[in-house]
Scaffold this motif. Structure first.
Motif, PDB file in Angstrom:
ATOM      1  N   ASP A 301       0.352  -0.785   0.223  1.00 19.79           N
ATOM      2  CA  ASP A 301       0.171  -0.304  -0.575  1.00 19.79           C
ATOM      3  C   ASP A 301       1.003   1.932   0.213  1.00 19.79           C
ATOM      4  O   ASP A 301       1.997   1.272   0.417  1.00 19.79           O
ATOM      5  N   PRO A 302       0.388   2.325  -0.634  1.00 22.89           N
ATOM      6  CA  PRO A 302      -0.652   2.725  -1.681  1.00 22.89           C
ATOM      7  C   PRO A 302      -0.087   1.956  -3.042  1.00 22.89           C
ATOM      8  O   PRO A 302       0.708   1.985  -4.177  1.00 22.89           O
ATOM      9  N   LEU A 305       1.876   3.830  -6.668  1.00 22.80           N
ATOM     10  CA  LEU A 305       2.805   4.378  -6.704  1.00 22.80           C
ATOM     11  C   LEU A 305       4.458   4.924  -5.986  1.00 22.80           C
ATOM     12  O   LEU A 305       4.693   3.708  -5.174  1.00 22.80           O
ATOM     13  N   LEU A 307       6.698   6.481  -3.573  1.00 16.45           N
ATOM     14  CA  LEU A 307       6.814   7.122  -2.531  1.00 16.45           C
ATOM     15  C   LEU A 307       8.163   7.673  -1.673  1.00 16.45           C
ATOM     16  O   LEU A 307       9.509   6.154  -1.859  1.00 16.45           O
ATOM     17  N   PHE A 312      14.029  13.632   7.100  1.00 18.69           N
ATOM     18  CA  PHE A 312      12.441  13.993   8.047  1.00 18.69           C
ATOM     19  C   PHE A 312      11.645  12.874   8.150  1.00 18.69           C
ATOM     20  O   PHE A 312      11.069  13.630   8.561  1.00 18.69           O
ATOM     21  N   GLY A 313      11.793  12.139   7.868  1.00 19.39           N
ATOM     22  CA  GLY A 313      10.547  11.726   7.317  1.00 19.39           C
ATOM     23  C   GLY A 313       9.066  12.328   7.361  1.00 19.39           C
ATOM     24  O   GLY A 313       8.000  10.887   7.212  1.00 19.39           O
ATOM     25  N   GLY A 314       9.058  12.228   6.124  1.00 10.79           N
ATOM     26  CA  GLY A 314       7.933  13.466   5.068  1.00 10.79           C
ATOM     27  C   GLY A 314       8.372  11.982   4.456  1.00 10.79           C
ATOM     28  O   GLY A 314       8.987  11.173   4.209  1.00 10.79           O
ATOM     29  N   THR A 315       7.235  11.442   3.513  1.00  4.16           N
ATOM     30  CA  THR A 315       6.365  10.895   2.384  1.00  4.16           C
ATOM     31  C   THR A 315       6.703  11.517   1.161  1.00  4.16           C
ATOM     32  O   THR A 315       5.032  12.356   1.051  1.00  4.16           O
ATOM     33  N   ARG A 316       6.769  11.989   0.390  1.00  3.89           N
ATOM     34  CA  ARG A 316       6.665  12.710  -1.200  1.00  3.89           C
ATOM     35  C   ARG A 316       6.713  11.527  -1.865  1.00  3.89           C
ATOM     36  O   ARG A 316       7.398  10.440  -2.069  1.00  3.89           O
ATOM     37  N   ILE A 317       5.700  11.852  -3.073  1.00 11.48           N
ATOM     38  CA  ILE A 317       5.171  11.347  -4.500  1.00 11.48           C
ATOM     39  C   ILE A 317       6.808  11.317  -5.154  1.00 11.48           C
ATOM     40  O   ILE A 317       6.595  13.087  -5.583  1.00 11.48           O
TER      41      ILE A 317
ATOM     42  N   VAL B 332       5.870  17.351  10.531  1.00  7.40           N
ATOM     43  CA  VAL B 332       6.957  17.195  10.152  1.00  7.40           C
ATOM     44  C   VAL B 332       7.054  17.945   9.282  1.00  7.40           C
ATOM     45  O   VAL B 332       6.163  17.396   8.140  1.00  7.40           O
ATOM     46  N   GLU B 335       4.555  18.126   6.137  1.00  7.78           N
ATOM     47  CA  GLU B 335       3.529  17.163   5.742  1.00  7.78           C
ATOM     48  C   GLU B 335       2.577  17.776   6.940  1.00  7.78           C
ATOM     49  O   GLU B 335       2.551  18.529   7.406  1.00  7.78           O
ATOM     50  N   GLU B 431       2.033  17.293  -2.242  1.00  6.74           N
ATOM     51  CA  GLU B 431       3.254  16.267  -2.847  1.00  6.74           C
ATOM     52  C   GLU B 431       3.821  15.261  -1.556  1.00  6.74           C
ATOM     53  O   GLU B 431       3.789  14.796  -1.895  1.00  6.74           O
ATOM     54  N   SER B 432       3.222  15.543  -0.577  1.00  9.37           N
ATOM     55  CA  SER B 432       3.343  15.025   0.681  1.00  9.37           C
ATOM     56  C   SER B 432       2.180  13.233   0.517  1.00  9.37           C
ATOM     57  O   SER B 432       0.950  14.555   0.232  1.00  9.37           O
ATOM     58  N   TYR B 433       2.509  12.403   0.459  1.00 14.96           N
ATOM     59  CA  TYR B 433       1.664  11.357   0.393  1.00 14.96           C
ATOM     60  C   TYR B 433       0.141  11.665   1.696  1.00 14.96           C
ATOM     61  O   TYR B 433      -0.446  11.626   1.043  1.00 14.96           O
TER      62      TYR B 433
END
Ligand SMILES: [Fe+3]
Ligand SMILES: [Mg+2]
Ligand SMILES: [Zn+2]
Ligand SMILES: [Zn+2]
Lengths: 330, 753
Positions: A301-302, A305, A307, A312-317, B332, B335, B431-433
């Motif tokens: 999941d997902p 996509l 990712l 910093f622990g963010g998740t960008r597409i 963060v 986000e 753009e942040s999932y």
């Protein structure tokens, strides 16, 4: 022009025109090459056209690119490349000296890859109807192992590996175009990959799911193909992405993400997660895999996509680009 | 005919969760009427029986004397045969296909509840979840309509006998207050370590002690978790910045009361009204010299975002700590705000030293809303808690229901049907999932809440916006691409309830133009259905595309090149000497890595870099805000700017760049240059508008786009236009930035339908 950049526009074009007209079970998976049953043996068969500007660049030229590109497409099918055909489209007035230079580097690349160029064709078009020299190469190889490699083969838990630093070729080309005032030691990574692929396949019999060379559109485009075809998520770690500092510099200057920059001697492998360590070892023992890294994993999941987990622990597409990227931020 | 009459009355608008049924019950009782009142999916239904004059008086009161939080939009009265039944009762809600019922926004704690909170004799003394018909959580706890306790996250808390008595008593302030509760029956507060182990002692007291000792505490609020630190503790604020990955962007400060606000900022009566009102937004106010806050709370701003406690928990914490604390979204970097308990523990575990949390689930994320004061009115900056989902009345009905997917950053979406449009809460950067997922989830939730099944889906023209891709992936609907700056102007029109045509001035950072270049300094002659690009700022290259946005010094290089001003001797070129030649060459060569733009935001960036304000930025608008802050308020003159025309009208920005460089070389102070730049640009805008007005005969201008958050420019343009006799429309209810785009897209798509 966006239709050739390897992103979504190319995919849409392929699907709308070619799949529609030529559709058959061997073409449908849209892999780099087709694997054909020939009696008891299996052959891999592929073709590729090469247009590049400039024709000569640090680390190579259109000649070795045309040989290695097709050799690599065969390698990604798990095949041992054997024979190539080459077709040339030359612009009237193209210097014979340049042509000789290109032919010589093709011969050298073929010898290095252990393939023979066995047939060919040349056409000359009017001045202005082509950009110097275009080359099409077609290749046949022998699939000697019982492999089933496909972009749709990735499963949750698999590891995603890239065989070396990303974006060397594309960055070298951008510098070589000379549009901006920059000295750079970057050279193209163009190389034949079947040797390093053999090393991987021998080390992990039955555990390699996907092999794709990361050419136009770069690693990001390959990962999107895997995510879509496998209906899985590809999650990669920003910190794990291998990029040479000088490539980072060029990409930064131009505002381009190295994930989208072309390579000509790197591939993405999806392997069974339990054997990822062994895969990495096998790759790193080979000179063309010395810079290999595990960059991420396959998740359920997902689905569809890619990712990127940032530092910093963010998740960008990491999306498939529709065309030439224009800034999205305001 | 003097016998009793009976009327069936329907009321639509914001009439649920605002004390409407008790209000009707009280009136009916007072007028001696019999009948019933209830909620259904469309709003409130009433049947009232008695003397015709008394029934008429009830209808009159419903129309014009509704409770403070209600917005009555439509009342219909149908005569029905009298039944002779006795009494007047509140009947159970009737579920059904949602039509026009509107979910209320969350409301800050009211004065009555606040008095109870701190009254030792009250049974809710110090209870952090006290609320009533006039205040408390609404939008963030509701799952369905009609609005009733059973469809809120309070459904799991069975009322005790005392609460039940209040809830059933028509004379009580808590009559049908859906989230009502007390310490015997309601949610409970807990203070825990990140791992989940309870911290012994009173949670509020211990949390305040941790804050006072410099810790970062995650606090569960109405629409999500926030992160709190002592606002005066520089080390604590710096720790929070490092852990959050937010190097510069200002934090908001919660002050315990209005007097404390006034020790920090200049807060006039208008600002005080907003701060203490039911919406309780963050208000950006001029910071007082020597205000007792740590420097890194708002490092590059002359303003401070302040707010007052808006839940009992925030009141308790503020009173216990007795000084201002930073209150920033629990996330963060870019986000979205964390609102699910498990998710919050996972995401904030590495940031917070403790969690001040409770067991009332949050159903939807809602950041704090932000407004800036401009000439006594609120300019929305971020619209969320306290404002959403309040609907916009459209002066023109929408033919088929519309979903508008908005832009990319500061993302919102909009649903429109009939004469209503609702704009979602601020969701963040798509753009942040996690934001993209919240975007999809919230669209689903809002569609169900409002019962809107979109037939038309509007989106930006930018092919790479994830909102565009989301829209285009929806099947079975008609897609409508809307140009970014047309959407800005349309949002300003919808905000003001006007259809146009107007002269629209849309100044922002970047937006995809209909010619494939990047726009951002546009003069459009527009109505809702269409536009002509009447003019724009002079174009320039953005060397390195997106990198030129993150590195404003590159725009300085590009503008100097465009203006043929030698860079030699300028500080900006010296500071960036290593990459300057390559970037200048890129600006000169053009090509896909140096796209063409007419952006106003990039012009501000260039001037900010020239003046040494900033060479690089970590968030949108940072350089421009720094430039605005430098403006010397005593300087009135502006640089002369050539405006060419008439088709298109072009503001020759190179004049500004040349003048800035000349003044710099002459040693003119940065504050004077910044002022002359702002006034020069404002004058050029007014002149350009004059040319367009002359050609079209239009006398109304709409100002939109994120650059108009700059009040020096906004004020300068507004003054000059009014002096020229032009009517000026500015934003009042949706932000001028990309947070307003979805509303604009919706009304454009509807106007074309
Ligand atoms: Fe915008
Ligand atoms: Mg290929
Ligand atoms: Zn209250
Ligand atoms: Zn109770």
């Amino acid at each position: 022009l966006a239709h050739g950049s390897g992103g979504k526009a190319t995919q849409t074009l392929i699907q709308a025109v070619f799949l529609e007209e030529f559709g058959n079970p061997l073409l449908a998976p849209l892999e780099d090459g087709a694997t054909l049953p020939l009696g008891d043996a299996r052959a891999a068969f592929t073709t590729d056209s090469f247009v590049v500007s400039p024709l000569f660049f640090p680390g190579g030229d259109i000649g070795d690119l045309a040989v290695n590109g097709t050799v690599n497409d065969l390698a990604m099918c798990g095949a041992r490349p054997a024979f190539l055909a080459a077709g040339f489209i030359l612009e009237e007035g193209f210097p014979v000296a340049d042509l000789r230079r290109i032919a010589a580097s093709m011969a050298a690349a073929a010898a290095a890859a252990g393939v023979s160029i066995v047939t060919g064709d040349t056409k000359v078009v009017q001045r202005g109807k082509a950009d110097g020299c275009y080359i099409t190469t077609t290749g046949v190889g022998v699939v000697e192992r019982p492999v089933e490699l496909s972009a749709s083969g990735a499963r949750p838990g698999d590891a995603v590996i890239v065989s070396g630093p990303m974006g060397d070729h594309g960055a070298a080309i951008m510098v070589a175009r000379g549009d901006f005032d920059l000295e750079s030691p970057i050279v193209s990574d163009t190389a034949p990959l079947h040797g390093v692929v053999s090393a991987l396949l021998d080390a992990l019999p039955g555990h390699v799911r996907t092999l794709r060379d990361a050419t136009r559109g770069g690693v990001a485009t390959i990962l999107n193909e895997v995510a879509t075809a496998s209906r899985a998520a590809v999650v990669i770690e920003e910190k794990a992405l291998p990029v040479r500092p000088e490539v980072t510099g060029v990409c930064e200057l131009l505002g381009i993400d190295p994930l989208y920059v072309a390579c000509e001697g790197r591939f993405v492998a999806v392997v069974d997660g339990a054997h990822a360590g062994r895969a990495l070892e096998a790759l790193r023992r080979h000179p063309l895999g010395a810079g290999a890294s595990i960059i991420g994993t396959i998740r359920d999941d997902p689905p569809g996509l890619v990712l990127l987990r940032t530092a910093f622990g963010g998740t960008r597409i990491v999306d498939l680009l529709v065309g030439d990227p224009l800034p999205r931020i305001c | 005919m003097n016998g009793p009459v009976r009327s069936r009355i329907r009321v639509e608008g914001i009439v649920q969760g605002v004390g409407f049924r008790p209000f009707v019950h009280a009136l009916a009782t007072r007028y001696g009427l019999t009948g019933l009142v209830g909620n259904d999916a469309g709003g409130v239904f009433i049947e009232a029986e008695g003397p015709a004059t008394a029934v008429g008086a009830l209808v009159e009161a419903v129309r014009h004397r509704a409770p403070a939080l209600a917005v009555v939009e439509w009342v219909s009265v149908t005569p029905v045969p009298p039944t002779g039944a006795r009494g007047f009762e509140i009947v159970p809600s009737v579920a059904g296909q949602a039509t026009r019922a509107v979910v209320p926004a969350d409301v800050a704690t009211c004065a009555d509840c606040l008095a109870e909170l701190f009254d030792p004799a009250d049974r809710r003394h110090l209870y952090p979840f006290v609320n009533c018909t006039n205040c408390g959580p609404r939008f963030t706890i509701v799952t369905a309509v009609p609005y009733d306790r059973a469809v809120t996250t309070m459904a799991g808390f069975a009322m005790c006998a005392a609460c039940e008595r209040e809830y059933r008593d028509p004379r009580d302030r808590r009559f049908h207050a859906q989230p009502t509760c007390c310490s015997d029956c309601g949610p409970a507060l807990a203070l825990t370590a990140p791992g989940g182990t309870a911290v012994p002692g009173d949670p509020v007291t211990e949390a305040a002690a941790l804050l006072a000792a410099g810790a970062v505490v995650a606090v569960k609020g109405l629409g999500g978790y926030h992160l709190a630190v002592d606002a005066a503790d520089e080390a604590a604020v710096a720790t929070l910045r490092a852990r959050k990955g937010r190097p510069d962007k200002a934090f908001a400060v919660l002050a315990p009361g209005l007097p404390a606000v006034r020790e920090l900022c200049e807060a006039g009566e208008d600002a005080a009204g907003l701060l203490t009102g039911p919406r309780a937004p963050i208000v950006l106010l001029p910071r007082l010299r020597g205000a007792p806050v740590a420097p890194s709370v708002a490092p590059d701003s002359g303003e401070l975002g302040v707010l007052l406690p808006y839940t009992p928990l925030h009141h308790l914490l503020a009173r216990r700590l007795a000084r201002p604390y930073v209150l920033t979204s629990g996330n963060v970097s870019d986000e979205p705000i964390a609102y699910d308990d498990t998710d919050a523990r996972r995401r904030l575990g590495g940031i917070a030293d403790a969690f001040l949390s409770h067991d009332r689930p949050i159903r939807a994320p809602a950041d704090d809303s932000v407004v800036r004061m401009f000439r006594g009115a609120a300019l929305p900056v971020r619209r969320a808690r306290g404002y959403t989902p309040e609907p916009f009345m459209l002066p023109w009905p929408v033919r088929r229901p519309v979903l508008a997917c908005g832009a990319a950053q500061k993302s919102t979406f909009c649903l429109a049907r009939g004469r209503h449009a609702v704009v979602s809460q601020h969701l963040g950067d798509l753009e942040s999932y996690r934001t993209l997922r919240a975007f999809g989830t919230e669209i689903g939730r809002w569609r169900r809440l409002f019962g809107i099944e979109p037939a038309v889906v509007a989106h930006d023209l930018h092919p790479e916006y994830l909102s565009t891709k989301y829209a285009l992936a929806l099947d079975g609907v008609e897609h409508a691409g809307v140009q970014h700056h047309h959407a800005h102007i349309a949002s300003c029109l919808a905000d003001n309830g006007e259809p146009g045509p107007v002269i629209g001035v849309a100044f922002d950072g970047t937006g995809y133009g209909d010619d494939g270049t990047i726009w951002g300094g546009e003069l459009l002659v527009a109505d809702l259905a269409g536009y002509d690009r009447a003019g724009h700022l002079e174009q320039v290259r953005m060397p390195g595309g997106v990198t030129a946005i993150r590195q404003p010094w590159r725009m300085a290089a590009a503008w100097l090149h465009a203006a043929a001003v030698p860079a030699a001797g300028l500080d900006v070129a010296r500071r960036n000497a290593a990459a300057w030649p390559a970037v200048s060459a890129l600006a000169a060569a053009g090509g896909p890595a140096a796209p063409v733009t007419s952006s106003a935001g990039r012009l501000f960036d260039a001037v900010a870099a020239l003046l040494g304000v900033r060479d690089t930025v970590t968030y949108e608008g940072q350089a421009a805000m720094g430039l605005e802050l430098r403006v010397d308020r005593d300087v009135r003159d502006g640089y002369p700017v050539t405006v060419t025309g008439p088709s298109p009208v072009v503001i020759r920005s190179t004049d500004l760049v040349r003048a800035v460089a000349e003044d710099l070389r002459r040693g003119v102070p940065a504050g004077v240059i910044a002022a002359r730049f702002h006034h020069g640009l404002a004058g050029a805008v007014a002149a350009a508008v004059g040319l367009v007005a002359g050609a079209t005969g239009l006398g109304t201008v709409a100002l939109s786009g994120g650059v108009f958050a700059n009040t020096v420019l906004l004020g300068g343009v507004d003054d000059r236009l009014r002096r020229d006799g032009v009517r000026v429309l500015t934003h009042r209810r949706v932000p001028c930035n990309d947070g307003g785009i979805s509303l604009g897209q919706a009304v454009v798509a509807a106007a074309r339908d």
